[in-house]
Design an enzyme around this catalytic site. Structure first.
Site: not given
Ligand code: NAD
Length: 242
Positions: A10, A14, A22, A109, A117, A145, A184, A226
Site C-alpha cells: 500500500a 500513498t 498501518r 490480493h 458474487c 442470482c 509493512s 518511496i
Molecule cells: P501496510 O499499510 O501494512 O504498510 C504500508 C507501509 O508503507 C507502512 O509501513 C508505511 O510506513 C509505508 N509507507 C507508506 N507510504 C510511504 C512512503 N511514501 N514512503 C515510504 N514508506 C511508506 O500495507 P501492506 O503491507 O501493503 O498491507 C496492507 C494490505 O492492505 C495489503 O494486503 C493490500 O492488499 C491492502 N491495501 C491496498 C491498498 C491499495 O491497493 N493501494 C491500500 C491499502 C491497503
C-alpha cells in the site's frame, strides 16, 4: 539478464492519495473499525458493514487516483529491457495504469476494479456496481442470482488464488534482485515471499519508511520516501545491467 522482482504494498500508492492501513496516516490508525470492512466474516454477516464498505469504495473511486512517480519508475524499468515481474498486494491497478503490461503483474490480493458474487461467482465491473450505489442501492446484490456482491479482492479470512501464489513463489525463487516496497510485511503469505527470495540467494532490498520483520535479511534498507527513493534505486538497476 538478471530477473528483478518487485513486491509492492500500500505504501507505493500513498503518493497517489490512497491511504495505507498501518502507516502513520493509515486507515487502521485513524479508524480501527475499518478493518471489519475488509474482513470476510464481518462483510458477509453484517449488512451495515457492507453498506459502509460500498460507500468507502464509492468515495475512493470519486478521488480518481492516478499512478505516481514510483509506479512510473517500475514501468520505465520494464521498458528499459530489464526482466521485471511485479508481485503486488495492492488492489488499485496503478502499476498497469502506469504502463506496466498486465502479464508482468501478479495481483496477489485481487483487484478492486471488479466485483464477484459470493454465491454464483460471476464477475462484473465495479464501476457498474458503484453506479447502482450512486443511484440509491445501499448494498447492490448480484444481478444474476441475488447473492452478496463483494469486490474481487482477497479479504482477510479468504485464501489467495493458489495459482497466483505459486507463480509468485516461483518468481521469488528465480529472481536475482528482490525489492520490497511500501509494505509493512505483516500480511501472510505475501510477506513470506521475502524470506523465500532471500533463502534462494536474491539480493534483498527493503524500501519502507518503517521497520519490517524482514529487515534483518536485507542487503539494503531504504527509509526515504518511496516517490523519490524508488525511481533512484530502479534507475541504478537499469544502468548497472545496461
Ligand atoms: P501496510 O499499510 O501494512 O504498510 C504500508 C507501509 O508503507 C507502512 O509501513 C508505511 O510506513 C509505508 N509507507 C507508506 N507510504 C510511504 C512512503 N511514501 N514512503 C515510504 N514508506 C511508506 O500495507 P501492506 O503491507 O501493503 O498491507 C496492507 C494490505 O492492505 C495489503 O494486503 C493490500 O492488499 C491492502 N491495501 C491496498 C491498498 C491499495 O491497493 N493501494 C491500500 C491499502 C491497503
Amino acid at each position: 539478464m538478471a530477473l528483478v522482482a518487485i513486491l509492492s504494498g500500500a505504501g507505493i500508492s500513498t503518493d497517489s492519495g490512497i491511504p495505507d492501513y498501518r502507516g502513520p496516516n493509515g486507515v487502521w490508525r485513524t479508524d480501527p473499525e475499518a478493518e471489519k470492512l475488509v474482513t470476510y466474516d464481518f462483510y458477509m454477516s453484517d449488512p451495515a458493514i457492507r453498506r459502509r464498505s460500498w460507500l468507502m469504495r464509492r468515495d475512493a473511486a470519486l478521488r480518481k487516483p492516478e499512478p505516481n512517480a514510483a509506479h512510473r519508475a517500475v514501468a520505465e524499468l520494464e521498458r528499459s529491457g530489464v526482466p521485471v515481474r511485479v508481485i503486488t498486494q495492492n488492489i488499485d491497478g496503478l502499476h498497469q495504469r502506469a504502463g506496466l503490461p498486465d502479464r508482468k503483474v501478479l495481483e496477489l490480493h485481487g483487484t478492486a476494479h471488479r466485483v464477484a458474487c459470493t454465491r454464483c461467482h460471476v464477475r462484473s465491473s465495479m464501476a457498474v456496481a458503484l453506479e447502482r450505489v450512486e443511484a440509491g442501492e445501499a448494498d447492490p446484490a448480484c444481478t444474476a442470482c441475488g447473492g452478496v456482491l463483494k469486490p474481487a479482492t482477497v479479504m482477510f479470512g479468504e485464501r489467495l488464488d493458489p495459482q497466483v501464489l505459486a507463480d509468485a513463489m516461483a518468481i521469488a525463487k528465480a529472481c536475482e534482485v528482490f525489492v520490497t516496497v511500501g509494505s509493512s510485511l505483516q500480511v501472510q503469505p505475501a510477506a513470506s515471499l521475502v524470506g523465500i527470495a532471500a533463502e534462494h540467494g536474491a539480493r534483498l532490498v527493503v524500501v519502507n519508511a518503517e521497520p519490517t520483520p524482514y529487515d534483518e535479511l536485507a542487503d539494503e534498507i531504504v527509509r526515504e520516501p518511496i516517490g523519490v527513493s524508488l525511481p533512484k534505486l530502479l534507475a541504478g538497476l537499469s544502468g548497472s545491467d545496461g
